[in-house]
Design a protein around this motif. Structure first.
Motif, PDB file in Angstrom:
ATOM      1  N   ALA A  39       0.791  -1.343   0.035  1.00  0.00           N
ATOM      2  CA  ALA A  39      -0.054  -0.036   0.136  1.00  0.00           C
ATOM      3  C   ALA A  39       0.760   1.159   0.127  1.00  0.00           C
ATOM      4  N   ILE A  40       1.563   1.646  -1.105  1.00  0.00           N
ATOM      5  CA  ILE A  40       2.180   2.649  -1.386  1.00  0.00           C
ATOM      6  C   ILE A  40       1.848   3.564  -2.367  1.00  0.00           C
ATOM      7  N   VAL A  41       2.363   4.952  -2.202  1.00  0.00           N
ATOM      8  CA  VAL A  41       2.089   5.541  -3.706  1.00  0.00           C
ATOM      9  C   VAL A  41       3.769   6.384  -3.670  1.00  0.00           C
ATOM     10  N   LYS A  42       4.095   6.356  -5.010  1.00  0.00           N
ATOM     11  CA  LYS A  42       5.510   6.765  -5.367  1.00  0.00           C
ATOM     12  C   LYS A  42       5.196   7.985  -6.150  1.00  0.00           C
ATOM     13  N   ILE A  43       6.058   8.989  -5.971  1.00  0.00           N
ATOM     14  CA  ILE A  43       5.870  10.419  -6.519  1.00  0.00           C
ATOM     15  C   ILE A  43       7.168  10.696  -7.267  1.00  0.00           C
ATOM     16  N   LEU A  79       9.452  10.519  -3.846  1.00  0.00           N
ATOM     17  CA  LEU A  79       8.820  10.502  -2.295  1.00  0.00           C
ATOM     18  C   LEU A  79       8.022   9.165  -2.286  1.00  0.00           C
ATOM     19  N   ILE A  80       8.097   8.556  -1.273  1.00  0.00           N
ATOM     20  CA  ILE A  80       7.446   7.183  -0.951  1.00  0.00           C
ATOM     21  C   ILE A  80       6.501   7.329   0.176  1.00  0.00           C
ATOM     22  N   ILE A  81       5.291   7.187  -0.118  1.00  0.00           N
ATOM     23  CA  ILE A  81       4.205   7.432   0.973  1.00  0.00           C
ATOM     24  C   ILE A  81       3.561   5.847   1.058  1.00  0.00           C
ATOM     25  N   SER A  82       3.592   5.578   2.423  1.00  0.00           N
ATOM     26  CA  SER A  82       3.062   4.399   2.773  1.00  0.00           C
ATOM     27  C   SER A  82       1.770   4.399   3.450  1.00  0.00           C
ATOM     28  N   PHE A  83       0.851   3.586   3.292  1.00  0.00           N
ATOM     29  CA  PHE A  83      -0.514   3.488   4.034  1.00  0.00           C
ATOM     30  C   PHE A  83      -0.733   2.182   4.652  1.00  0.00           C
ATOM     31  N   ASN A  84      -1.689   2.309   5.495  1.00  0.00           N
ATOM     32  CA  ASN A  84      -2.128   0.971   6.182  1.00  0.00           C
ATOM     33  C   ASN A  84      -2.957   0.112   5.068  1.00  0.00           C
ATOM     34  N   SER A  85      -3.614   0.654   4.175  1.00  0.00           N
ATOM     35  CA  SER A  85      -4.401  -0.236   3.439  1.00  0.00           C
ATOM     36  C   SER A  85      -4.401   0.082   1.914  1.00  0.00           C
ATOM     37  N   ILE A  86      -4.672  -0.897   0.881  1.00  0.00           N
ATOM     38  CA  ILE A  86      -4.672  -0.629  -0.353  1.00  0.00           C
ATOM     39  C   ILE A  86      -5.842   0.618  -0.806  1.00  0.00           C
ATOM     40  N   GLU A  93      -3.761   8.599  -4.405  1.00  0.00           N
ATOM     41  CA  GLU A  93      -3.625   8.406  -5.656  1.00  0.00           C
ATOM     42  C   GLU A  93      -4.444   9.538  -6.406  1.00  0.00           C
ATOM     43  N   LYS A  94      -5.772   9.636  -6.076  1.00  0.00           N
ATOM     44  CA  LYS A  94      -6.573  10.526  -6.537  1.00  0.00           C
ATOM     45  C   LYS A  94      -6.496  12.007  -6.336  1.00  0.00           C
ATOM     46  N   VAL A  95      -6.436  11.943  -4.973  1.00  0.00           N
ATOM     47  CA  VAL A  95      -6.153  13.077  -4.261  1.00  0.00           C
ATOM     48  C   VAL A  95      -4.874  13.987  -4.808  1.00  0.00           C
ATOM     49  N   LEU A  96      -3.910  13.166  -4.885  1.00  0.00           N
ATOM     50  CA  LEU A  96      -2.452  13.751  -5.385  1.00  0.00           C
ATOM     51  C   LEU A  96      -2.617  14.041  -6.856  1.00  0.00           C
ATOM     52  N   LYS A  97      -3.249  13.319  -7.378  1.00  0.00           N
ATOM     53  CA  LYS A  97      -3.411  13.728  -8.984  1.00  0.00           C
ATOM     54  C   LYS A  97      -3.920  15.081  -9.082  1.00  0.00           C
ATOM     55  N   ARG A  98      -5.016  15.242  -8.158  1.00  0.00           N
ATOM     56  CA  ARG A  98      -5.708  16.354  -8.219  1.00  0.00           C
ATOM     57  C   ARG A  98      -4.740  17.620  -7.708  1.00  0.00           C
ATOM     58  N   ILE A  99      -4.163  17.615  -6.673  1.00  0.00           N
ATOM     59  CA  ILE A  99      -3.385  18.697  -6.037  1.00  0.00           C
ATOM     60  C   ILE A  99      -2.067  18.888  -6.677  1.00  0.00           C
ATOM     61  N   LEU A 100      -1.536  17.900  -7.248  1.00  0.00           N
ATOM     62  CA  LEU A 100      -0.115  18.214  -8.093  1.00  0.00           C
ATOM     63  C   LEU A 100      -0.502  18.415  -9.494  1.00  0.00           C
ATOM     64  N   ASN A 102       1.311  18.526 -13.583  1.00  0.00           N
ATOM     65  CA  ASN A 102       2.067  17.460 -14.625  1.00  0.00           C
ATOM     66  C   ASN A 102       3.422  17.285 -14.260  1.00  0.00           C
ATOM     67  N   SER A 103       4.179  18.040 -13.429  1.00  0.00           N
ATOM     68  CA  SER A 103       5.324  18.165 -13.190  1.00  0.00           C
ATOM     69  C   SER A 103       5.568  16.609 -12.344  1.00  0.00           C
ATOM     70  N   TYR A 104       4.827  15.993 -11.966  1.00  0.00           N
ATOM     71  CA  TYR A 104       5.004  14.700 -11.210  1.00  0.00           C
ATOM     72  C   TYR A 104       4.259  13.595 -11.695  1.00  0.00           C
ATOM     73  N   ARG A 105       4.906  12.362 -11.619  1.00  0.00           N
ATOM     74  CA  ARG A 105       4.392  11.175 -11.939  1.00  0.00           C
ATOM     75  C   ARG A 105       4.072  10.441 -10.678  1.00  0.00           C
ATOM     76  N   ILE A 106       2.791  10.009 -10.701  1.00  0.00           N
ATOM     77  CA  ILE A 106       2.392   9.148  -9.505  1.00  0.00           C
ATOM     78  C   ILE A 106       2.025   7.951  -9.592  1.00  0.00           C
ATOM     79  N   GLU A 107       2.722   7.095  -9.004  1.00  0.00           N
ATOM     80  CA  GLU A 107       2.564   5.492  -9.233  1.00  0.00           C
ATOM     81  C   GLU A 107       2.093   4.807  -8.059  1.00  0.00           C
TER      82      GLU A 107
END
Length: 107
Positions: A39-43, A79-86, A93-100, A102-107
């Motif tokens: 359960a991670i998101v990588k920016i 940046l690697i953000i870890s979460f407790n659940s998938i 991911e949805k929130v980060l795509k909204r606030i960041l 196109n200079s950032y790739r969110i995986e």
């Protein structure tokens, strides 16, 4: 016809070793197969000259959306953000795509 039963201590020892090997392989295969995805998101930064977003900024936005963060760590170029659940990672991911932008790739 020869019996398939174990007749000597040496055969018993070999059978026990083979059983332990099979058991170890089965445990490893079970853990590998049923292991939940992380359960991670990588920016990552997509444009040179752009710095990574501030971790506290991200924490504030994700917390405001009710998303629980386990940790935020920086790698060499991400940046690697870890979460407790998938579910939290998908929501983040949805929130980060909204606030960041196109200079950032969110995986």
């Amino acid at each position: 016809m020869r019996s398939l039963l174990i007749k000597s201590p040496r055969q018993l020892f070999i059978a026990a070793i083979l059983f332990l090997i099979v058991l170890a392989v089965a445990v490893f295969a079970y853990q590998y197969t049923w292991q939940s995805p992380e359960a991670i998101v990588k920016i990552n930064v997509t444009n040179h000259g752009v710095s990574l977003p501030d971790g506290f900024f991200l924490y504030q936005h994700l917390s405001a959306e009710g998303i629980t963060i386990k940790s935020i760590t920086s790698d060499s170029d991400s940046l690697i953000i870890s979460f407790n659940s998938i579910e939290d990672s998908h929501a983040a991911e949805k929130v980060l795509k909204r606030i960041l932008d196109n200079s950032y790739r969110i995986e």
